[in-house]
Motif scaffolding. Structure first.
Motif, PDB file in Angstrom:
ATOM      1  N   SER A  13       0.837  -1.205   0.000  1.00 42.95           N
ATOM      2  CA  SER A  13       0.000   0.000   0.000  1.00 42.95           C
ATOM      3  C   SER A  13       0.874   1.258   0.000  1.00 42.95           C
ATOM      4  O   SER A  13       0.536   2.251  -0.647  1.00 42.95           O
ATOM      5  CB  SER A  13      -0.977   0.010   1.181  1.00 42.95           C
ATOM      6  N   GLN A  42      -4.939   4.309  -0.621  1.00 43.66           N
ATOM      7  CA  GLN A  42      -4.404   2.951  -0.607  1.00 43.66           C
ATOM      8  C   GLN A  42      -4.498   2.336   0.789  1.00 43.66           C
ATOM      9  O   GLN A  42      -3.516   1.902   1.379  1.00 43.66           O
ATOM     10  CB  GLN A  42      -2.976   2.922  -1.146  1.00 43.66           C
ATOM     11  N   VAL A  44      -5.360  -0.338   3.550  1.00 43.41           N
ATOM     12  CA  VAL A  44      -5.491  -1.777   3.729  1.00 43.41           C
ATOM     13  C   VAL A  44      -6.709  -2.044   4.610  1.00 43.41           C
ATOM     14  O   VAL A  44      -6.809  -1.535   5.727  1.00 43.41           O
ATOM     15  CB  VAL A  44      -4.231  -2.390   4.373  1.00 43.41           C
ATOM     16  N   ILE A  49      -6.755  -3.796  -0.655  1.00 45.26           N
ATOM     17  CA  ILE A  49      -6.308  -2.404  -0.593  1.00 45.26           C
ATOM     18  C   ILE A  49      -7.332  -1.575  -1.356  1.00 45.26           C
ATOM     19  O   ILE A  49      -7.566  -1.808  -2.548  1.00 45.26           O
ATOM     20  CB  ILE A  49      -4.909  -2.214  -1.211  1.00 45.26           C
TER      21      ILE A  49
END
Length: 120
Positions: A13, A42, A44, A49
């Protein structure tokens, strides 16, 4: 929300944040970064993601490139979307083409979903 993040995705990420697509950069710098709510890039969530995530609105925003139009891409997107939905997270999807040619409409749609209000 129980979103035990997959630690193995954390480094990926970070890489994705540093290497956003042109469309993700456009949406981020020209709209999402400026709204009065926290939006993560991005992010998680579980084993996935999300391109952008607004926890306050429980919304994920995905910007889809050409690979999302393939059978495998659509199948992966469906699994990802079902997972987010199971956590009570709504997924908004926009194609690169939408971001490039209908940017104002994309921003208005996101704003409407996040705030419940039409932009002024």
């Amino acid at each position: 929300m129980n979103n035990k993040a997959n630690g193995k995705l954390t480094n990926l990420s970070k890489i994705l944040r540093r290497n956003m697509t042109a469309e993700e950069k456009h949406l981020w710098y020209d709209f999402l970064k400026q709204i009065p709510l926290t939006v993560n890039r991005q992010k998680v969530i579980g084993n996935y993601i999300a391109d952008f995530y607004c926890a306050e609105a429980s919304i994920v925003i995905e910007v889809d490139g050409y690979q999302h139009g393939t059978y495998i891409g659509r199948s992966d997107d469906l699994k990802k979307e079902q997972y987010f939905n199971s956590l009570g997270i709504k997924v908004l999807r926009y194609s690169n083409k939408d971001v490039n040619s209908n940017f104002e409409n994309v921003c208005e749609d996101i704003w409407l979903h996040i705030t419940g209000e039409k932009p002024q």
